[in-house]
Design a protein around this motif. Structure first.
Motif, short mmCIF file in Angstrom:
data_model
loop_
_atom_site.label_atom_id
_atom_site.label_comp_id
_atom_site.label_asym_id
_atom_site.label_seq_id
_atom_site.Cartn_x
_atom_site.Cartn_y
_atom_site.Cartn_z
N SER A 385 0.84 -1.19 0.00
CA SER A 385 0.00 0.00 0.00
C SER A 385 0.88 1.24 0.00
CB SER A 385 -0.91 0.01 1.23
OG SER A 385 -0.12 0.12 2.40
N ASP A 388 -1.81 4.05 3.76
CA ASP A 388 -2.91 3.87 4.71
C ASP A 388 -3.93 2.83 4.27
OD1 ASP A 388 -3.99 5.19 2.58
OD2 ASP A 388 -5.11 6.65 3.77
N ASP A 389 -3.50 1.80 3.54
CA ASP A 389 -4.41 0.73 3.19
C ASP A 389 -3.68 -0.59 3.25
OD1 ASP A 389 -6.87 -0.44 2.41
OD2 ASP A 389 -7.36 1.41 1.37
N PHE A 413 -2.22 -4.43 7.47
CA PHE A 413 -2.75 -3.06 7.52
C PHE A 413 -2.16 -2.34 8.74
CE2 PHE A 413 -5.69 0.31 8.54
CZ PHE A 413 -6.07 0.80 7.29
N HIS A 421 -10.87 5.53 8.80
CA HIS A 421 -10.74 5.01 7.43
C HIS A 421 -12.11 4.68 6.87
CE1 HIS A 421 -9.68 2.23 4.16
NE2 HIS A 421 -8.49 2.80 4.18
N ASN A 423 -13.18 2.21 5.29
CA ASN A 423 -13.50 0.80 5.50
C ASN A 423 -13.16 0.33 6.91
OD1 ASN A 423 -14.38 0.52 2.83
ND2 ASN A 423 -12.35 -0.04 2.10
N GLU A 424 -13.18 1.26 7.87
CA GLU A 424 -12.72 0.92 9.22
C GLU A 424 -13.44 -0.28 9.80
OE1 GLU A 424 -12.54 2.83 13.74
OE2 GLU A 424 -13.15 4.10 12.04
N TYR A 427 -12.52 -3.58 8.09
CA TYR A 427 -11.16 -4.00 8.39
C TYR A 427 -11.03 -4.49 9.83
CZ TYR A 427 -9.63 -1.86 3.96
OH TYR A 427 -9.45 -1.54 2.65
N TYR A 547 -12.40 3.19 -3.09
CA TYR A 547 -12.05 2.59 -1.82
C TYR A 547 -12.13 1.05 -1.84
CZ TYR A 547 -12.07 7.28 0.13
OH TYR A 547 -11.79 8.58 0.39
N LYS A 549 -10.62 -2.63 -2.96
CA LYS A 549 -9.24 -3.12 -3.05
C LYS A 549 -9.19 -4.41 -3.87
CE LYS A 549 -6.24 -1.69 -0.96
NZ LYS A 549 -5.18 -0.74 -1.41
#
Length: 568
Positions: A385, A388-389, A413, A421, A423-424, A427, A547, A549
């Motif tokens: 990444s 931040d991913d 991560f 984020h 997708n907090e 994740y 956003y 992945k």
């Protein structure tokens, strides 16, 4: 569904069919509670072809709980009488409805089991197709608590969208207005219904996934409507964690299937199925799930009747026939809607993706690199990444005897980048389940990835380690310092580089020559990947949205490229 899952379900259906056929249902004296409850249990036990595995397992579990706790006839009848006294909005004006046999069963399972003065059932999942009368059920649970629960009951109806939440809440408002037409006992506002009595502060409130909830809540009843649509667990978590002081809390999920595989409900649904299969025990949870059995044809009226227990009551077979013809005529989007909303199965538009998440899941197996014997030759690839991913590391093993590939992908991560984020929640869910490794700091910790690759090399013989030459220099220097310099290979991220691996991977996964480790992030990445073509007709997967992945897809294809280019 994998072949293993299919066989497990077929085996489970044969077992529960035999168990219910041999059960002495009369000894439970359900007919003295209500003839409809007795009729439903009898029907499921006596007609296995007309009822899905999960419905059968719910009945089996219900009978076991009758043996364990006994059925509280007074509480069951009390709720039945309450429901049938309500006047719901209908096409002909306010209408009272008699409970159907399947509803009698559902409400008996929720309110019928008690132990030492406390209700056993505290969590309910009604996973049902569209037009099942979800709205009236969703209204009845909190209204019952509002009228007859704790004096300070707090009831919440939550949904993913404001329109969905308001639809259910408006039914509740109209019911209360019919019960209290002069407004002497309850204040009825747009989003709140509150008791006027000085000795009773109970209220119901309408909330959505983006509502600003606050500390100090003490929920007693929660209904999450169409929970399968949400991608965040925030509202559910805030509400359920506020229920600690309640003696008889109740959380109800009423939903139809969707195409949101990466939302919180899909994972919960798998847990409910494991509970019904007996993989673990929790009497406080009551799941009632409706979907086709393995091998049921989606265009068959027999399948439709199995999936929809209100066929001929709230929905007609003619409606299903019309919708199925429309889905066949109008293409992928229409068929997706038919499968998710009327067949009640999780599905996706497979025309959107290169390799669908569903197909990726079908080739997933439990794979442990530490359990591999003989230290076989392998390739590894890294996709880092920016900051931040998540980053991905894939390991690929080729078996010359089977002419098949095994792929194992690990994801990393930076823990400090989780808060805020986009997708907090997703994740965090993955991290808690062990699918995503959190590294210290606000940016990815390359030392963790280097340590992981070196540990992999203890169990397989890494012939080459592929990397993106544009953004991997630091980690490549660290790997070189550990002795890997001779196996490091740059893999350009051009369309031409990926064309051949794309074709080979697609052929391999569709012919059973590729196996992937059982990590939901893999399916997530494949579901986000679509093929893009350059002006030379070269192809490469790209992500559909900012956003989303696809890192795991890229690293697997990089491994495939390394195998193609490798010269012994």
């Amino acid at each position: 569904m994998t072949d293993e899952e299919r066989q497990q379900q077929l085996t489970a259906k044969a077992r529960v069919t035999a168990t219910l056929a041999a059960a002495d249902i009369d000894r439970y004296q359900l007919q003295t509670v209500d003839a409809r409850l007795y009729a439903y249990v009898r029907q499921v036990a006596g007609n296995p072809a007309g009822h899905c595995l999960w419905e059968q397992l719910s009945v089996e579990r219900f009978l076991a709980m009758c043996t364990r706790y006994g059925l509280n006839e007074r509480e069951v009848r009390r709720f039945y009488a309450f429901y049938e006294s309500l006047q719901f909005p209908g096409t002909q004006g306010p209408t009272s409805y008699r409970l159907t046999p399947v509803q009698c069963f559902q409400f008996a399972a929720v309110y019928g089991f008690w132990h030492q003065g406390r209700r056993i059932t505290k969590e309910v999942c009604l996973f049902v197709p569209r037009k099942f009368s979800k709205t009236t059920s969703a209204a009845a649970f909190p209204l019952y608590d509002l009228l007859f629960g704790d004096a300070n009951a707090e009831c919440y109806l939550g949904a993913n969208s404001y329109d969905q939440a308001k639809k259910g809440f408006d039914v509740m408002r109209q019911c209360v207005r019919r019960l209290d037409p002069r407004g002497l006992r309850y204040i009825v506002n747009e989003d709140v219904i509150k008791s006027r009595r000085q000795d009773r502060s109970a209220f119901c409130q309408c909330l959505t996934a983006n509502s600003r909830t606050k500390d100090g809540l003490s929920a007693s009843t929660i209904v999450m409507d169409e929970y399968s649509q949400t991608r965040t667990n925030e509202l559910y978590s805030v509400l359920t964690t506020s229920m600690g002081i309640r003696q008889n809390p109740l959380t109800v999920i009423i939903t139809t299937a969707s195409d949101v595989f990466d939302g919180p409900f899909y994972a919960k649904l798998q847990g409910y199925k494991q509970l019904l299969l007996g993989r673990y025990t929790d009497d406080s949870v009551f799941p009632h799930l409706f979907e086709p059995d393995p091998d049921d044809p989606e265009g068959s009226p027999d399948t439709w009747r199995k999936v929809h227990p209100h066929m001929g009551i709230t929905v007609s077979q003619a409606f299903y026939e019309s919708e199925y013809r429309t889905a066949q005529r109008d293409g992928a989007e229409a068929m997706l809607a038919f499968r998710t909303k009327l067949l009640n199965i999780y599905a996706e538009n497979e025309q959107r993706a290169w390799i669908s998440a569903t197909l990726a899941r079908s080739v997933m197996r439990p794979i442990s690199l530490t359990a591999i014997k003989g230290r076989p030759d392998a390739m590894a690839a890294i996709d880092l990444s920016e900051s931040d991913d998540f980053s991905a590391v894939s390991t690929a093993i080729y078996s010359p005897q089977a002419k098949a590939f095994t792929f194992h992908t690990a994801y990393f991560f930076p823990e400090g980048a989780l808060t805020g984020h986009p997708n907090e929640r997703l994740y965090r869910t993955w991290a808690e389940a062990g699918h995503l490794t959190l590294t210290p700091g606000n940016v990815i910790d390359y030392r963790t990835i280097v340590s992981y690759i070196n540990s992999v090399n203890q169990h397989v013989r890494l012939l080459q380690i592929g990397y993106d030459p544009w953004k991997s220099q630091e980690v490549i220097n660290m790997l070189a310092a550990t002795g890997a310099r001779g196996v490091l290979r740059a893999v350009k991220q051009t369309y031409g580089t990926f064309t051949a691996p794309v074709e080979s991977f697609e052929h391999g996964i569709k012919t059973g020559r590729i196996t992937i480790n059982q990590n939901p992030i893999n399916a997530y990445c494949f579901g986000n990947a679509v093929l893009d073509t350059d002006n030379l007709d070269n192809t490469k997967p790209v992500k559909r949205a900012r956003y989303q992945k696809i890192d795991g897809v890229i690293t697997m294809l990089m491994c495939m490229r390394l195998f193609m280019d490798y010269e012994r």
